[in-house]
Write an enzyme that holds these catalytic residues in place. Structure first.
Site, mmCIF file in Angstrom:
data_model
loop_
_atom_site.group_PDB
_atom_site.id
_atom_site.type_symbol
_atom_site.label_atom_id
_atom_site.label_comp_id
_atom_site.label_asym_id
_atom_site.label_seq_id
_atom_site.Cartn_x
_atom_site.Cartn_y
_atom_site.Cartn_z
ATOM 1 N N CYS A 182 12.680 -47.257 36.685
ATOM 2 C CA CYS A 182 12.388 -45.942 37.282
ATOM 3 C C CYS A 182 13.613 -45.033 37.319
ATOM 4 C CB CYS A 182 11.824 -46.113 38.689
ATOM 5 S SG CYS A 182 10.422 -47.215 38.733
ATOM 6 N N HIS A 235 12.500 -39.927 42.724
ATOM 7 C CA HIS A 235 11.513 -40.723 41.982
ATOM 8 C C HIS A 235 10.270 -40.850 42.857
ATOM 9 C CE1 HIS A 235 9.356 -43.791 40.010
ATOM 10 N NE2 HIS A 235 9.683 -44.750 40.861
ATOM 11 N N ASN A 239 2.907 -43.492 40.511
ATOM 12 C CA ASN A 239 4.260 -43.875 40.106
ATOM 13 C C ASN A 239 4.308 -43.993 38.586
ATOM 14 O OD1 ASN A 239 6.663 -45.164 39.507
ATOM 15 N ND2 ASN A 239 6.494 -46.684 41.135
HETATM 16 O O1 UT7 Z 1 9.062 -47.612 41.380
HETATM 17 C C1 UT7 Z 1 10.183 -48.095 42.055
HETATM 18 C C2 UT7 Z 1 10.027 -49.416 42.655
HETATM 19 N N1 UT7 Z 1 8.882 -49.574 43.499
HETATM 20 C C3 UT7 Z 1 8.938 -49.237 44.784
HETATM 21 O O2 UT7 Z 1 9.885 -48.657 45.242
HETATM 22 C C4 UT7 Z 1 7.778 -49.673 45.649
HETATM 23 C C5 UT7 Z 1 8.272 -49.942 47.022
HETATM 24 N N2 UT7 Z 1 7.270 -50.487 47.901
HETATM 25 C C6 UT7 Z 1 6.187 -49.810 48.375
HETATM 26 O O3 UT7 Z 1 5.958 -48.675 48.014
HETATM 27 C C7 UT7 Z 1 5.331 -50.491 49.394
HETATM 28 O O4 UT7 Z 1 5.963 -51.676 49.816
HETATM 29 C C8 UT7 Z 1 3.900 -50.831 48.905
HETATM 30 C C9 UT7 Z 1 3.086 -49.578 48.768
HETATM 31 C C10 UT7 Z 1 3.969 -51.535 47.551
HETATM 32 C C11 UT7 Z 1 3.202 -51.731 49.901
HETATM 33 O O5 UT7 Z 1 3.195 -51.112 51.187
HETATM 34 P P1 UT7 Z 1 3.645 -51.961 52.476
HETATM 35 O O6 UT7 Z 1 3.454 -51.089 53.624
HETATM 36 O O7 UT7 Z 1 5.020 -52.471 52.196
HETATM 37 O O8 UT7 Z 1 2.567 -53.114 52.510
HETATM 38 P P2 UT7 Z 1 2.807 -54.696 52.432
HETATM 39 O O9 UT7 Z 1 3.206 -55.111 51.059
HETATM 40 O O10 UT7 Z 1 3.652 -55.140 53.583
HETATM 41 O O11 UT7 Z 1 1.337 -55.205 52.688
HETATM 42 C C12 UT7 Z 1 0.686 -54.986 53.938
HETATM 43 C C13 UT7 Z 1 -0.724 -55.554 53.842
HETATM 44 C C14 UT7 Z 1 -0.770 -56.986 53.319
HETATM 45 O O12 UT7 Z 1 -1.813 -57.669 53.988
HETATM 46 P P3 UT7 Z 1 -1.473 -58.651 55.218
HETATM 47 O O13 UT7 Z 1 -0.573 -59.709 54.649
HETATM 48 O O14 UT7 Z 1 -0.793 -57.784 56.245
HETATM 49 O O15 UT7 Z 1 -2.813 -59.142 55.616
HETATM 50 C C15 UT7 Z 1 -1.164 -56.810 51.866
HETATM 51 O O16 UT7 Z 1 -1.842 -57.946 51.347
HETATM 52 O O17 UT7 Z 1 -1.489 -54.775 52.932
HETATM 53 C C16 UT7 Z 1 -2.098 -55.636 51.957
HETATM 54 N N3 UT7 Z 1 -2.224 -54.886 50.710
HETATM 55 C C17 UT7 Z 1 -3.276 -54.097 50.449
HETATM 56 N N4 UT7 Z 1 -4.385 -53.809 51.158
HETATM 57 C C18 UT7 Z 1 -5.262 -52.955 50.606
HETATM 58 C C19 UT7 Z 1 -1.350 -54.832 49.666
HETATM 59 N N5 UT7 Z 1 -1.836 -54.026 48.722
HETATM 60 C C20 UT7 Z 1 -3.024 -53.545 49.181
HETATM 61 C C21 UT7 Z 1 -3.975 -52.676 48.660
HETATM 62 N N6 UT7 Z 1 -5.080 -52.397 49.401
HETATM 63 N N7 UT7 Z 1 -3.837 -52.076 47.454
#
Ligand code: UT7
Length: 339
Positions: free
Chosen positions: A126, A266, A296
């Protein structure tokens, strides 16, 4: 003093490089959060509140990264009043090349009619566009090339696991391009900051198909040809790196964060962009957001946003613009521009 020329410690004549044309292109097909609700266990509410994304553009089966890159490049060249044959150097930043080799830049070169001119790809995920812009600007500033076409282009959808809700709701396709040329010293590209931390490369990677895990029936079966991401662990690092890179680049050209007219981060997640902008003291109205419409697009996200800002009249001559990126590698980079 002659405008546009300064001398380095080796006595060479150095110029400044600046952006003289921008262009972007996203595929027509739009994939909405409602569409994704039918594909994986997710919801529009989760996607919007956790990422800020409402929809994204996805390339069709026949379209490869160079096809998007060429559309963006032609728009940037048109704005710069140039033809493909006038281009001296092409750099494409991508992690989703048409093929391992030849480079995507070589495909672009043929299609825009710049045959014979230098062309290569840069891989910094990225942050790729910032790395490519930094590289191209050295060649233009020291006079090796008279101009450069710098492109960020991706078809991430081709490497997305459409059964993995953690990644498929985020990734998208698109391309952005800029033309750079020598400009008056004190305008154009003022400074860069680039960095990387290979220790955390496993947080965002595509493990299959390279020399570590050559393509085999097993790698395909294990879905190793898809992008893997530990999003949660990346989140905090993203904010820290974006802020650190921007501050370093600003310091190098003695500009304070309060002087920023437009902050173009980004576009990975609106929460990351807002957190970085807040820590830099950049008010919301000076932070450019299109992740809601574009998702993204990795190396393409910054040049797409820059082109949108440019064409919508949001940039005025003399504005201080900060481009700021973070991504797999891990890599990061920022650039300060005087528009
Ligand atoms: O491009 C450059 C590099 N990439 C980034 O910089 C991405 C950086 N990270 C992020 O943007 C965020 O961490 C995400 C958007 C990927 C995820 O958001 P988060 O608030 O960090 O969520 P999380 O990974 O902590 O997941 C929270 C919950 C989990 O469920 P439990 O374990 O709490 O029951 C996940 O399984 O959300 C669940 N989850 C989803 N639920 C519905 C993960 N993906 C999804 C989804 N829909 N698509």
């Amino acid at each position: 003093m002659t405008h546009g020329l300064k001398t380095n410690s080796g006595g060479q004549k150095l110029k400044s490089a600046g952006i003289v044309g921008t262009g972007s292109y996203v595929p027509e097909k739009i994939l909405t959060n409602a569409d994704l609700e039918k594909m994986v266990n997710t919801s529009d509410e989760w996607i919007r509140t956790r990422t800020g994304i409402s929809e994204r553009h996805i390339a069709d089966e026949k379209t490869a990264t160079s096809d998007l890159a060429v559309e963006a490049a032609n728009r940037a060249l048109h704005q710069a009043d140039m033809k493909g044959k006038d281009v001296d150097l092409i750099i494409v930043a991508t992690i989703t090349p048409d093929m391992f080799f030849p480079s995507t830049a070589c495909f672009v070169q043929e299609k825009i009619g710049a045959v014979g001119k230098a062309a290569f790809d840069i891989s910094a995920a990225c942050s790729g566009f910032i790395y490519a812009l930094a590289t191209a600007s050295q060649f233009v500033a020291n006079g090796v090339f008279g101009n450069a076409l710098v492109i960020g282009a991706e078809t991430l959808s081709k490497f997305t696991d459409w059964e993995d809700r953690a990644t498929c709701v985020l990734l998208a396709d698109g391309a952005g391009a800029v033309v750079i040329k020598p400009v008056k010293t004190g305008s154009g590209i003022l400074s860069f900051s680039l960095g990387a931390d290979g220790r955390s490369g496993n947080l965002l990677c595509l493990p299959g198909g390279g020399s570590r895990n050559p393509a085999s029936a097993e790698t395909v079966q294990n879905r190793l040809h898809y992008i893997k991401m530990k999003g949660n662990e990346l989140f905090k690092m993203a904010v820290r790196s974006l802020v650190g890179a921007a501050l370093e680049a600003l310091e190098k050209c003695s500009i304070s964060p309060e002087e920023i007219d437009l902050f173009i981060s980004h576009q990975a997640n609106v929460r990351i962009i807002d957190a970085a902008a807040k820590r830099l003291g950049v008010p919301k109205e000076k932070s450019y957001i299109n992740v809601d419409r574009c998702g993204n697009t990795s190396a393409a996200s910054i040049p797409i946003a820059l082109d949108e800002a440019n064409r919508s009249g949001r940039l005025k001559k003399g504005d201080v613009v900060v481009l700021d990126a973070f991504g797999g590698g891990l890599t990061w980079g920022a650039c300060v521009l005087k528009w």
